[in-house]
Scaffold this active site. Structure first.
Site, short mmCIF file in Angstrom:
data_model
loop_
_atom_site.label_atom_id
_atom_site.label_comp_id
_atom_site.label_asym_id
_atom_site.label_seq_id
_atom_site.Cartn_x
_atom_site.Cartn_y
_atom_site.Cartn_z
N HIS A 365 0.80 -1.23 0.00
CA HIS A 365 0.00 0.00 0.00
C HIS A 365 0.83 1.27 0.00
O HIS A 365 0.28 2.35 0.19
CB HIS A 365 -0.92 0.05 1.22
CG HIS A 365 -1.96 -1.02 1.27
ND1 HIS A 365 -3.24 -0.84 0.83
CD2 HIS A 365 -1.90 -2.30 1.72
CE1 HIS A 365 -3.93 -1.96 1.01
NE2 HIS A 365 -3.13 -2.86 1.54
N LYS A 556 -9.26 13.45 4.89
CA LYS A 556 -8.32 12.31 4.85
C LYS A 556 -7.35 12.52 5.99
O LYS A 556 -7.29 13.61 6.57
CB LYS A 556 -7.59 12.26 3.51
CG LYS A 556 -7.02 13.62 3.07
CD LYS A 556 -6.32 13.55 1.71
CE LYS A 556 -7.23 13.62 0.53
NZ LYS A 556 -7.16 12.46 -0.34
N LYS A 562 -0.05 14.55 1.33
CA LYS A 562 -1.42 14.74 0.84
C LYS A 562 -1.71 16.22 0.57
O LYS A 562 -2.72 16.55 -0.04
CB LYS A 562 -2.42 14.18 1.85
CG LYS A 562 -2.34 12.65 2.02
CD LYS A 562 -3.32 12.15 3.08
CE LYS A 562 -3.14 10.69 3.45
NZ LYS A 562 -3.71 9.75 2.47
C1 26Q Z 1 2.90 0.05 10.59
C2 26Q Z 1 3.79 -0.32 11.56
C3 26Q Z 1 3.70 0.20 12.84
C4 26Q Z 1 2.66 1.07 13.15
C5 26Q Z 1 1.76 1.44 12.18
C6 26Q Z 1 1.87 0.93 10.89
C7 26Q Z 1 0.91 1.35 9.86
C8 26Q Z 1 -0.44 1.44 10.13
C9 26Q Z 1 -1.33 1.86 9.16
C10 26Q Z 1 1.34 1.63 8.57
C11 26Q Z 1 0.44 2.03 7.60
C12 26Q Z 1 -0.91 2.15 7.88
C13 26Q Z 1 -1.91 2.56 6.90
C14 26Q Z 1 -1.65 2.81 5.63
C15 26Q Z 1 -2.69 3.24 4.69
O1 26Q Z 1 -3.82 3.50 5.07
N1 26Q Z 1 -2.36 3.32 3.39
C16 26Q Z 1 -3.34 3.71 2.39
O2 26Q Z 1 -3.96 2.53 1.90
C17 26Q Z 1 -5.05 2.84 1.06
C18 26Q Z 1 -5.73 1.53 0.67
O3 26Q Z 1 -4.94 0.84 -0.25
C19 26Q Z 1 -4.59 3.62 -0.15
O4 26Q Z 1 -5.72 4.02 -0.88
C20 26Q Z 1 -3.80 4.87 0.28
O5 26Q Z 1 -3.24 5.49 -0.86
C21 26Q Z 1 -2.69 4.46 1.24
O6 26Q Z 1 -2.03 5.61 1.72
#
Ligand code: 26Q
Length: 834
Positions: A365, A556, A562
């Protein structure tokens, strides 16, 4: 007789429902109507609806336990499911109208009960919400699926605003009870950490490894049913909560060390206590790795348990389950599945590896280097010593293969390695997930191409057939039918309601874009939704906004990439233009922001403060406030999203090209007839292709141009010096125009823009302002605008999550719908198949 009883028990006439609500109030809640609170009524209604999901659910799962259907196992640290009641009223036999009558008969209002439901905030944003849309589509498409994750006691924090600053409040979403979850104390698995490993020879003389963990916790299943639309299929989420193995450590207790004993228990329960509120990894958070391993291990053990119940041999695991890894958060599954196969079930390494790869698939992602998960090796080895050994063995074998293919190419080897050895050593989770999976996919066409070109380029060269694109989608049930019932009815009045499960049918709306009467109805609906949002804004902020103005919306998570700040720069420019009367005709706008900042993300929090400061400054200027308003809606979440998306005229999708993997809000807006102003980034590219370039406001550098400009030495000051309006806006921020003269407050924003401007706001500023000018112009011609709006909805079908799931099913999971119609009806006297 029993079948009849069954019908009465879960009937769906208003009278049946009324009785069911009263029964639940009395028998499940222990309340009588005279004393019932709104929460009691809400719970009673929720239980009554849940009762009506049980037959389908039990039937579907009995089928899955009995027959060799391949089950999709969606592993995700987040499921941002949103409020359940409204969605279930739609998906479970579409009984909302009957329920409204039953509820009214009890002297209650259905809207009030719907509003009472707390948001289950078990996710940060896009990734978690995607998992929820996908579970709903899987079910609607009659695909058997289990969504495995964590039952966080505290979900994502609530956002309050105090003096314009974000303040985080704990999310106690379970405090009034959760009527949707079934705690299943009999479904538990044990998860160890720490300790040591040893090697030994088993009875057959085979070389084996034994892991003796230092700590063990128990995971308990909490199941939440997921209804499909227009089908009797029901799937479920299985979310794990952690518990201590014994409520007390009796040894410590007997020594009189009561606190030490309880501390153990508290530590175990901490694992599933709270969702990490960052949508990026933070180095060194051992509890986060523990959470990931905890839910991944419980889930894989649970799949093996189900696989055995079906009477299958362990080496056909991949025929029972298609395991999808939602980002790298569950990527420890690669090592854990190998451990379970080899250490616990005594399988040969090669067989185990073959099955693991066949079972697993990985969705990426993000391309942002800082967002790629990696764990410091010492921390990893301390928590998961056996997994580290397994990862070393996977790596050794993998790199042997690479060496054979590219002899002497040590740099390639270093890039592909599962271990980053640049200075400190790290385990690279994206590499682990990629090596351990048979399929890797990006989430929009552009993102998937960039993945192959950049972060996973070497893996792509090794195994190009592993790589797929599956463009994200959102469910039209929640994001159109439920959020915007008036628009849905208008659509269905022309083309029927098949579009709810057949997204291509929306195309049949196209001719109505030329129908004057239809356009007028379309505008009326938008107007109504804008009034509803205006009411919400007034309730949340005390600001009165005018629904006759253009609603220009950016909601968002707050992130520099962004570029909420680019939007603010435009707002300030507009403010100056209005004040200086340099623009003869200005289209009145209400610019609406919403989104949470990670609690430790200083710059994101400062941007929220700036938005609120600009908002007050403009509001106190009588010459401007009728033509321009800025509001920040606090606590943006699924629930408020359902009010916000339908009310938008303009959708802001303005990330720096190449940074947003897909975006999914962009789809929700367009589905509800908002026009997009956006860059060529993520799924915007495909949205524009679908709706037509003439119905999309495009601006800004392309991803290639961003890279090239960076390479050639980007100097933001050049843009600042050359553009008087840009200079004026930035100078105002720096000189205290929005901070009562305080020149220090927003200094970090000004410095960041002028010194680095990592996300190239200044380079895109002029193009953005000009594009906004075109937007304003277009909005003046309401007939033209409405035509464009209708065409957006008519051509957005591709972004239904049903389409995404069909592609996953066909290209990655190789699963087929199950035919439930052939099942005999379940009756209560017949125990569910064991
Ligand atoms: C990882 C390790 C430790 C703590 C937190 C995390 C963590 C948690 C959530 C890393 C990333 C996220 C979330 C990422 C996210 O929401 N990405 C989005 O995913 C969407 C669905 O595919 C896309 O549409 C977005 O572009 C993308 O930013």
């Amino acid at each position: 007789m029993q079948a009849l009883q069954d019908v009465v028990r879960t009937g769906t006439t208003p009278a049946d429902l009324k009785q069911a609500i009263l029964d639940n109030l009395y028998y499940a809640q222990g309340r009588i109507p005279q004393l019932a609170t709104t929460n009691d009524w809400y719970m009673a209604l929720a239980f009554a609806i849940r009762d009506r999901m049980m037959n389908d659910w039990i039937r579907a799962f009995a089928r899955v336990r009995r027959d060799p259907v391949k089950v999709v196992s969606y592993l995700s640290a987040e499921f941002l499911i949103g409020p359940q009641l409204g969605n279930n009223l739609l998906n479970v036999h579409d009984i909302r109208d009957e329920v409204a009558i039953a509820v009214a008969d009890l002297g209650l209002n259905l809207e009030d009960l719907l509003n009472h439901e707390p948001e289950p905030g078990l996710g940060n944003g896009g990734l978690g919400r995607l998992a929820a849309c996908y579970m709903e589509s899987l079910t609607t498409l009659n695909l058997a699926a289990i969504g495995y994750g964590i039952y966080y006691e505290f979900g994502l924090f609530h956002q309050d605003l105090q003096n314009g600053w974000q303040v985080e409040k704990t999310d106690k979403w379970l405090s009034m009870g959760n009527p949707w979850a079934f705690c299943r104390p009999e479904i538990t698995h044990y998860v160890g950490t720490g300790g040591h490993t040893e090697q030994y020879h088993d009875e057959q003389g085979r070389f084996r490894a034994r892991w003796t963990p230092e700590n063990v916790v128990r995971g308990v299943a909490n199941d939440i049913p997921v209804a499909g639309y227009g089908t009797s299929m029901t799937n479920f989420l299985r979310l794990w909560s952690s518990e201590a193995i014994d409520s007390f450590d009796f040894q410590a207790f007997n020594k009189g060390d009561y606190y030490d004993a309880v501390r153990e228990k508290v530590a175990s329960e901490t694992i599933s206590k709270v969702l990490y509120p960052n949508d990026e990894p933070e180095a060194g958070k051992v509890l986060r790795l523990h959470q990931q391993y905890f839910f991944t291990s419980c889930s894989l053990q649970d799949m093996i348990r189900i696989h055995k119940i079906r009477g299958c041999a362990i080496d056909t695991f991949h025929e029972s389950f298609a395991v999808q890894l939602n980002d790298t958060h569950p990527s420890i599954a690669v090592a854990e599945l190998m451990r379970l196969f080899v250490d616990i079930h005594g399988m040969e390494w090669d067989t185990a590896w073959n099955i693991t790869q066949k079972a697993l698939a990985y969705t990426n992602h993000t391309l942002l280097p800082e967002a790629l998960e990696k764990w410091p090796l010492p921390l990893f080895g301390k928590l998961l010593p056996r997994h580290l050994e397994i990862i070393y063995e996977i790596n050794r074998r993998f790199l042997d293969g690479v060496r054979a293919k590219y002899p002497g190419d040590n740099e390639r080897l270093a890039r592909l390695s599962l271990i980053d050895e640049h200075d400190q050593k790290y385990v690279r989770m994206a590499n682990l997930a990629t090596v351990g999976s048979h399929a890797v996919n990006g989430v929009a066409a552009m993102h998937s191409e960039l993945l192959k070109k950049t972060v996973l380029h070497d893996f792509y060269e090794l195994a190009p057939d592993k790589f797929f694109n599956i463009t994200n989608g959102v469910t039209p049930r929640r994001w159109l039918a439920l959020s915007n019932p008036e628009l849905s009815r208008l659509i269905s009045s022309k083309i029927g309601d098949e579009w709810l499960c057949n997204e291509n049918n929306l195309r049949q709306l196209e001719p109505f874009a030329d129908d004057t009467a239809f356009r007028s109805q379309w505008r009326q609906v938008k107007q109504l939704r804008k009034q509803k949002l205006a009411a919400l804004i007034n309730e949340r902020t005390g600001i009165a906004v005018n629904p006759a103005t253009m609603f220009d919306v950016q909601v968002k998570r707050l992130h520099e990439y962004k570029r909420q700040l680019l939007n603010v720069l435009y707002v300030i420019t507009l403010y100056n233009r209005v004040r200086h009367h340099t623009s003869a005709q200005i289209t009145p706008r209400t610019v609406i922001f919403g989104g949470k900042a990670a609690p430790g993300y200083f710059m994101a929090k400062l941007i929220i403060k700036l938005i609120n400061s600009v908002s007050s400054t403009i509001d106190s200027d009588p010459a401007v406030r009728d033509r321009l308003k800025v509001v920040f809606i606090p606590d943006f979440n699924v629930k408020s999203g359902q009010v916000i998306y339908p009310a938008a005229d303009l959708s802001e999708q303005i990330s720096t090209a190449g940074k947003e993997a897909s975006g999914t809000g962009n789809m929700k807006f367009s589905m509800n007839g908002a026009l997009t102003i956006g860059t060529l980034d993520g799924a915007n590219v495909e949205i524009r292709e679908q709706v037509g370039a003439e119905n999309f406001f495009l601006f800004g550098l392309t991803a290639d141009q961003v890279v090239e400009l960076k390479r050639s030495g980007y100097n933001p000051r050049r843009y600042y010096d050359a553009n008087p309006e840009l200079k004026e806006a930035i100078d105002q921020i720096g000189s205290g125009s929005f901070s009562s003269g305080d020149q220090q407050l927003f200094r970090p924003i000004v410095d960041s823009l002028l010194d680095r401007d990592e996300y190239m706001l200044l380079a895109d500023y002029q193009a953005y302002v000009e594009c906004q000018q075109a937007v304003s112009q277009a909005y003046l011609d309401q007939e033209r605008w409405t035509r464009m709006s209708i065409l957006n909805t008519a051509r957005i079908g591709k972004f239904s999550s049903d389409r995404s799931i069909r592609e996953y099913a066909r290209d990655i999971w190789h699963v087929e719908p199950i035919a439930l119609a052939l099942e005999p009806p379940t009756i209560l006297s017949e125990p569910a198949a064991r």
